[in-house]
Every structure is written in structure tokens, then in C-alpha cells.
Design a protein around this motif. Structure first.
Motif, PDB file in Angstrom:
ATOM      1  N   ALA A  45     -14.267  24.616 -72.984  1.00  8.62           N
ATOM      2  CA  ALA A  45     -15.323  25.761 -72.565  1.00  8.62           C
ATOM      3  C   ALA A  45     -15.151  26.205 -71.218  1.00  8.62           C
ATOM      4  O   ALA A  45     -15.081  27.459 -70.784  1.00  8.62           O
ATOM      5  CB  ALA A  45     -16.549  25.373 -72.990  1.00  8.62           C
ATOM      6  N   GLU A  46     -15.106  25.298 -70.178  1.00  3.08           N
ATOM      7  CA  GLU A  46     -14.914  25.566 -69.144  1.00  3.08           C
ATOM      8  C   GLU A  46     -13.746  26.523 -68.766  1.00  3.08           C
ATOM      9  O   GLU A  46     -13.632  27.581 -67.719  1.00  3.08           O
ATOM     10  CB  GLU A  46     -14.828  24.470 -68.034  1.00  3.08           C
ATOM     11  CG  GLU A  46     -14.848  24.892 -66.562  1.00  3.08           C
ATOM     12  CD  GLU A  46     -15.106  23.536 -65.683  1.00  3.08           C
ATOM     13  OE1 GLU A  46     -14.608  23.502 -64.610  1.00  3.08           O
ATOM     14  OE2 GLU A  46     -15.932  22.527 -66.131  1.00  3.08           O
ATOM     15  N   GLN A  49     -13.951  30.035 -70.071  1.00  2.00           N
ATOM     16  CA  GLN A  49     -14.861  30.616 -69.120  1.00  2.00           C
ATOM     17  C   GLN A  49     -14.151  31.357 -68.019  1.00  2.00           C
ATOM     18  O   GLN A  49     -14.142  32.405 -67.674  1.00  2.00           O
ATOM     19  CB  GLN A  49     -16.068  29.928 -69.038  1.00  2.00           C
ATOM     20  CG  GLN A  49     -17.110  30.806 -68.074  1.00  2.00           C
ATOM     21  CD  GLN A  49     -18.202  29.835 -67.797  1.00  2.00           C
ATOM     22  OE1 GLN A  49     -18.469  28.642 -67.666  1.00  2.00           O
ATOM     23  NE2 GLN A  49     -19.302  30.554 -67.216  1.00  2.00           N
ATOM     24  N   LEU A  52     -11.644  34.096 -69.038  1.00  2.00           N
ATOM     25  CA  LEU A  52     -12.222  35.031 -69.187  1.00  2.00           C
ATOM     26  C   LEU A  52     -12.826  35.789 -68.110  1.00  2.00           C
ATOM     27  O   LEU A  52     -12.832  37.192 -67.940  1.00  2.00           O
ATOM     28  CB  LEU A  52     -13.737  34.872 -70.093  1.00  2.00           C
ATOM     29  CG  LEU A  52     -13.270  34.764 -71.898  1.00  2.00           C
ATOM     30  CD1 LEU A  52     -14.723  34.444 -72.600  1.00  2.00           C
ATOM     31  CD2 LEU A  52     -12.250  35.776 -72.461  1.00  2.00           C
ATOM     32  N   ILE A  53     -13.411  35.213 -67.057  1.00  2.00           N
ATOM     33  CA  ILE A  53     -13.655  35.783 -65.817  1.00  2.00           C
ATOM     34  C   ILE A  53     -12.620  36.158 -65.218  1.00  2.00           C
ATOM     35  O   ILE A  53     -12.643  37.387 -64.551  1.00  2.00           O
ATOM     36  CB  ILE A  53     -14.492  34.716 -65.063  1.00  2.00           C
ATOM     37  CG1 ILE A  53     -15.692  34.371 -65.470  1.00  2.00           C
ATOM     38  CG2 ILE A  53     -14.527  35.256 -63.453  1.00  2.00           C
ATOM     39  CD1 ILE A  53     -16.728  33.256 -64.885  1.00  2.00           C
TER      40      ILE A  53
END
Length: 143
Positions: A45-46, A49, A52-53
Motif C-alpha cells: 500500500a505504501e 501510494q 500514485l503521488i
């Protein structure tokens, strides 16, 4: 008690003990598996994320930011805009005295120029106006 009964109960106790031990070990293994999956999913998940950022930053820098720059360049500077077109001049004893109480008085400033009324755009130079009409409907000229 007979010997076979004692043996039977010993076997039952052993089976119960072994089954209990089996379930304790399975529970410990499941706990370890769940903890490993949790750590893996948190790490995944990290990473997602962060990816995506990074993608959003790239998209913003490549697509959105140039559009914003175009709009900023296209809009006039606040200092360049003449704000005098939004003002209103009220007739007074010193400025446009013949227009006090006249229903034809306009009094708005456009581009720095006062539009007094439709009949006399620049106003009259005397204290009375031949086209003066009262706001209340009386046609008496005020001095």
C-alpha cells in the motif's frame, strides 16, 4: 478397573492433548501468516501510494501546470485594470448641482468619464436644467 479401560482413557487423554497441541500450533502459524500478510500489504500500500503521488506530480507538472500558466498569463494584472468604471458620483452643491433630485441623473463613471444623464452627458453649466424632472414626479426645478 480393568487394564483395557485404563489404556483407553490414557489414549483418549493423549489424543485430546495432541489435538489441543495441534490447534495451538495451527493458531500460532496462522498468526504468523496474518502478521506477514499485514506487513506485506502495508508495504504494498505504501509503494502504491508513493507511485500514485509520483504519477499525480508528473501529471500535474506536465498537464495542469502549463494550463494554469496560460490562464495566469492571459489575465490582466490588477494594476492594469481601471477601477473607476464602477464608481458613482452623487450630485452635490459643488458638483452637478442642477441634477440634485432629478430622475434623469445617471452619475456613473465609465473609463474615468462621468455620464451625467442621457440629455446632458457632461452635465449643464448652470444651477438649473431645462430637462430636470423630480424623482417624485414634480416638475419643479430646484436651485
Amino acid at each position: 478397573m480393568e487394564e483395557w479401560q485404563k489404556s483407553f482413557f490414557v489414549v483418549i487423554e493423549t489424543v485430546v492433548s495432541e489435538v489441543e497441541q495441534f490447534f495451538v500450533e495451527v493458531g500460532e502459524e496462522l498468526t504468523e501468516v496474518v502478521e506477514s500478510l499485514t506487513k506485506f500489504s502495508e508495504g504494498l500500500a505504501e509503494e502504491i501510494q508513493l507511485a500514485l503521488i509520483d504519477e499525480f506530480d508528473n501529471y500535474f507538472n506536465d498537464v495542469i501546470e502549463p494550463i494554469i500558466d496560460i490562464f495566469i498569463e492571459a489575465e490582466p494584472e490588477v494594476e492594469e485594470v481601471d477601477l473607476s468604471f464602477v464608481s458613482y458620483v452623487e450630485p452635490s452643491a459643488t458638483q452637478q448641482p442642477a441634477c440634485q433630485g432629478c430622475r434623469n441623473y445617471h452619475g456613473h463613471v465609465y473609463g474615468g468619464n462621468l455620464l451625467v444623464c442621457g440629455m446632458h452627458p457632461l452635465g449643464v453649466e448652470s444651477n438649473s436644467c431645462p430637462d430636470w424632472e423630480s424623482d417624485s414626479g414634480d416638475d419643479v426645478n430646484l436651485p
